[in-house]
Design an enzyme around this catalytic site. Structure first.
Site, mmCIF file in Angstrom:
data_model
loop_
_atom_site.group_PDB
_atom_site.id
_atom_site.type_symbol
_atom_site.label_atom_id
_atom_site.label_comp_id
_atom_site.label_asym_id
_atom_site.label_seq_id
_atom_site.Cartn_x
_atom_site.Cartn_y
_atom_site.Cartn_z
ATOM 1 N N ASP A 317 25.909 43.477 67.088
ATOM 2 C CA ASP A 317 26.114 44.852 66.644
ATOM 3 C C ASP A 317 25.783 44.900 65.157
ATOM 4 O O ASP A 317 26.190 44.022 64.396
ATOM 5 C CB ASP A 317 27.571 45.262 66.878
ATOM 6 C CG ASP A 317 27.830 46.671 66.393
ATOM 7 O OD1 ASP A 317 27.079 47.568 66.777
ATOM 8 O OD2 ASP A 317 28.788 46.853 65.615
ATOM 9 N N THR A 319 26.503 47.175 62.591
ATOM 10 C CA THR A 319 27.567 47.504 61.649
ATOM 11 C C THR A 319 28.699 46.487 61.743
ATOM 12 O O THR A 319 29.253 46.260 62.821
ATOM 13 C CB THR A 319 28.110 48.916 61.913
ATOM 14 O OG1 THR A 319 27.026 49.837 61.909
ATOM 15 C CG2 THR A 319 29.128 49.310 60.859
ATOM 16 N N ASP A 557 32.721 44.601 66.220
ATOM 17 C CA ASP A 557 34.018 44.820 65.585
ATOM 18 C C ASP A 557 34.594 46.194 65.902
ATOM 19 O O ASP A 557 35.742 46.470 65.579
ATOM 20 C CB ASP A 557 33.914 44.657 64.062
ATOM 21 C CG ASP A 557 33.029 45.715 63.417
ATOM 22 O OD1 ASP A 557 32.304 46.425 64.161
ATOM 23 O OD2 ASP A 557 33.041 45.829 62.179
#
Length: 801
Positions: A317, A319, A557
């Protein structure tokens, strides 16, 4: 706007808990103390490791320890102490295993405390962070995006609250929650916020046992450990009939003294048991946990160390993984005649409308302070599925307005002039949000169609300084990296290009991906960067890659990563990530350092490669022990060894070297088919060792006669077996380093010491008689070593792993 329960009467919702009143200010300190005194507290033990009792029991109460313990007791009665040394070795090995697992437990438990989520509860009117185990019945627990529901309860306040219950029900669609609706432990918030009253705590909570198991590491579901279990199962099947035949042969067929026959029978049975193999595997895993713990890496399931070493695709991912969590507003571009000062007021008000802003909105809040003149009349929290948030305001001068803030390519129709400007910014790696004025209800799916573009908010993302080196490591190790993000594909590709990721110049918009799994898998194998990916798509992408035989790791996250993390072979969460991601991930990087992943891969490769080496040593011993016993039964001769001889050989050619080899550095790529890889070497090595040893034993039987002949025959056979076993060790130790050469030489030197020191000769009953037979034994061993080299090279060519 926040909805609240309309009464302070008792809430008895579908969650089925006790009558618990809704208290806007939460419980008082006195009420909390009283409920703790009554045991109405969430006392479910959440452990990151096995208990001390489980560790001791797991290391002591094994099938092979039971067999060896019985044989040890027999030997203590009928033979000298030196024939009982194998029992003391097992005690020492088991003790080492317990100590190492306890060290690993301490490491895991301390890291779990650091990474433990702290739910916010309202007490005496103030929000307070408490540990999960401190929540009491009736607590008012606050919720925000990414928060996990830790106990059962009933919603008391809702601000567009949406809860994902897929971990409990399997249904991926978020469920809107209003006051009075039940919430179950194990679910998590995907959008909005609110609060719920705890109606069931402790072991009564619906998912209490699920949560406990999910947070505890386990030694199952590992190819390495399941392979060893398979091997041990077959060893047991071979050992039982062989040992039975040997007992009959030595106690009934041979007419010798009873104690001597018992001693030699035990000497034939003990080496059939690869007792140290399971122990060393546990020790290797435990030390891996300790090493990674020093790097602030919490391994919630031990096989994750092994699993990440087998991964061939890692989905990242953007970000929080490639970029740091924070962002900065780089530029504001008003559109369609909107005044910049007015736009700044709107952005300040939108930022203030969300009590739990994400990283993008936090950057807006930092850049544009709140405008106190405006009053928020409706708020729509950000959702990964929608790709936008919104708010409606009374502007203080009698005017009202509604606004959306989100992805330009979602809010604007194709061909809008603002999209060309957005694409230009995205190609520079900037993240762009659109502020748009709308009409209609904010949560109406048709509302974005009324959007009038007001401004582009240009955000600059902070690249992680270690991301480029980590991506280069994965490329060097033939692990394909796939960047999967909910952001604009062009923007994500630009960020990946800055990190020198090959293929980043060809980003793919996930909205155009085929839905059929086989077609999606083909597109995923060809592409590298994917943008505008929904949470459900992330999950589908993981499944599609797995359907093509890939072992997939997923990092993330955010709450939008939870479903994919759960389905991936290995889920990796950042320590600063949402509580839900940390709950489902097998590995949590507590220091949020993406650069820790190569160390996890290296640790897994060390464990897999070294245990494969060690397993070959142990199973070679098992193979030659079984074959020797069969040859003895068929030839109707005395078993050549006493337990002390095989204890000496096992210690010098397996026990001590295996400990060093199991913990040594090893960067070899993890290979599948563990059982086949081990057995294709162990079986020919065991066959050659048994044949050479038995040949030497039979020749010695014809050469020696009279008193002391059996001891001389045993010594010659022991010399042959040691030299062949030492050559097996020398092959296993390749490629050589200085310490491996020293290790093999030291083992040879230790055996030579036993042969030349008188009291050691007597202690181990080893005395080479004359020169003819010892040299013959050495010559047979040399021929066996040559056969080993030929056999292993043939196996390498003809029997692929």
């Amino acid at each position: 706007m926040t909805q609240r329960a309309g009464t302070e009467d008792a809430i008895v919702g579908a969650a089925g808990g006790a009558d618990v009143p809704y208290r806007p200010d939460g419980l008082t300190a006195a009420e909390v103390a009283a409920r703790i005194g009554r045991g109405e507290v969430n006392d479910v033990p959440v452990r990151s490791s096995r208990s001390v009792l489980d560790i001791v029991r797991g290391n002591v109460l094994t099938r092979f320890n039971a067999i060896i313990g019985l044989l040890w007791a027999v030997m203590l009665v009928v033979a000298p102490i030196q024939d009982s040394l194998f029992g003391f070795v097992i005690v020492a090995n088991t003790g080492i295993g317990i100590v190492q697992e306890l060290r690993a437990k301490r490491t895991l438990d301390s890291l779990a405390v650091i990474g433990e989520a702290k739910p916010t509860v309202r007490r005496d009117g103030e929000p307070v962070e408490v540990s999960v185990s401190e929540i009491v019945l009736g607590d008012l627990v606050e919720l925000g995006p990414g928060d996990k529901v830790v106990v059962d309860g009933v919603v008391a306040e809702s601000d567009s609250l949406e809860v994902d219950e897929s971990l409990l029900t399997g249904e991926a669609d978020p469920v809107p929650k209003k006051p009075g609706d039940p919430v179950m432990s194990g679910s998590f918030v995907v959008a909005g916020g609110g609060a719920f009253t705890a109606t069931k705590v402790g072991r009564e909570a619906y998912a209490a046992q699920l949560a406990e198991e999910a947070s505890r590491f386990t030694l199952v579901h590992s190819e390495l450990r399941s392979g060893i279990s398979t091997i041990l199962k077959y060893v047991t099947w071979m050992m039982v009939p062989t040992a039975t035949a040997l007992i009959v042969s030595q106690l009934v067929v041979k007419d010798t003294d009873l104690k001597g026959s018992i001693a030699r029978t035990v000497g034939g049975i003990v080496p059939m048991i690869p007792e140290g193999l399971v122990l060393l595997t546990s020790v290797a895993f435990a030390i891996g946990v300790i090493r990674l713990g020093r790097r602030q890496c919490l391994v919630q399931e031990l096989p994750a160390i092994e699993g990440l070493a087998r991964v061939d695709v890692v989905c990242l991912d953007k970000t929080g993984t490639l970029t740091e969590g924070g962002m900065d507003v780089a530029e504001l571009r008003p559109l369609d005649g909107f005044d910049e000062a007015y736009v700044r007021k709107v952005l300040g008000a939108v930022g203030d409308s969300d009590p739990r802003p994400n990283a993008s909105l936090q950057a807006v809040i930092d850049a544009y302070p709140d405008n106190d003149d405006w009053r928020c009349t409706e708020a729509l929290p950000f959702s990964s599925a929608r790709k936008y948030s919104g708010a409606a305001f009374s502007e203080g001068d009698g005017q009202s307005s509604s606004w959306l803030l989100g992805a330009p390519d979602v809010l604007l129709p194709d061909g809008d002039p603002a999209l060309a400007e957005t694409d230009s910014l995205n190609r520079r790696g900037m993240r762009v949000l659109l502020l748009a004025r709308v009409t209609g209800e904010l949560d109406d799916p048709k509302t974005p169609g009324t959007a009038r573009a007001a401004a582009l908010v240009v955000l600059e993302q902070r690249l992680r300084p270690d991301a480029s080196d980590t991506l280069a490591y994965f490329a060097d190790q033939d692990v394909a990296a796939k960047v999967i993000s909910g952001d604009n594909a062009v923007s994500v590709g630009a960020v990946a290009a800055k990190l020198d990721l090959p293929g980043a110049d060809r980003p793919v918009d996930a909205r155009h991906l085929p839905e059929r799994p086989e077609e999606m898998a083909r597109a995923l194998e060809e592409g590298v960067v994917f943008g505008r990916v929904t949470p459900q798509q992330k999950r589908d992408m993981v499944g599609a890659l797995q359907s093509r035989g890939h072992t997939v790791a997923m990092t993330g996250d955010g709450v939008n990563d939870v479903l994919a993390l759960k389905d991936a072979d290995i889920g990796v969460s950042m320590g600063s990530g949402s509580e839900a991601t940390r709950a489902v991930a097998q590995i949590v990087l507590l220091d949020n350092s993406f650069a820790t992943l190569p160390h996890v891969v290296a640790e897994g490769r060390r464990v897999i490669g070294n245990i494969t080496r060690v397993a070959t040593l142990f199973l070679t011993k098992t193979a030659y022990s079984v074959l020797l016993a069969v040859l003895v039964v068929v030839a109707r001769v005395e078993y050549p060894f006493l337990p002390r001889h095989l204890t000496l050989l096992s210690t010098l050619t397996i026990g001590v070297p295996a400990f060093f080899l199991a913990l040594a550095p090893n960067k070899e790529r993890a290979q599948p088919h563990f059982v086949r890889r081990v057995m294709r070497y162990a079986l020919p090595a065991g066959l050659i060792a048994a044949a050479a040893t038995f040949t030497s034993y039979l020749l010695a039987g014809h050469h020696y006669s009279g008193p002391g002949a059996l001891e001389a025959e045993t010594s010659a056979a022991t010399l042959t077996l040691f030299l062949v076993s030492l050559w097996v060790l020398a092959i296993i130790a390749r490629p050589y380093t200085w310490w491996r050469v020293v290790l093999v030489a030291a083992m040879g030197g230790a055996f030579l010491l036993v042969l030349v020191v008188p009291w050691l000769q007597e202690f181990f009953a080893l005395r080479l008689v004359g020169t003819t037979m010892p040299w013959a034994a050495a010559g047979i061993a040399l021929a066996g070593a040559a056969l080993l080299e030929v056999a292993w090279r043939w196996v390498e060519r003809r029997i692929p792993a």
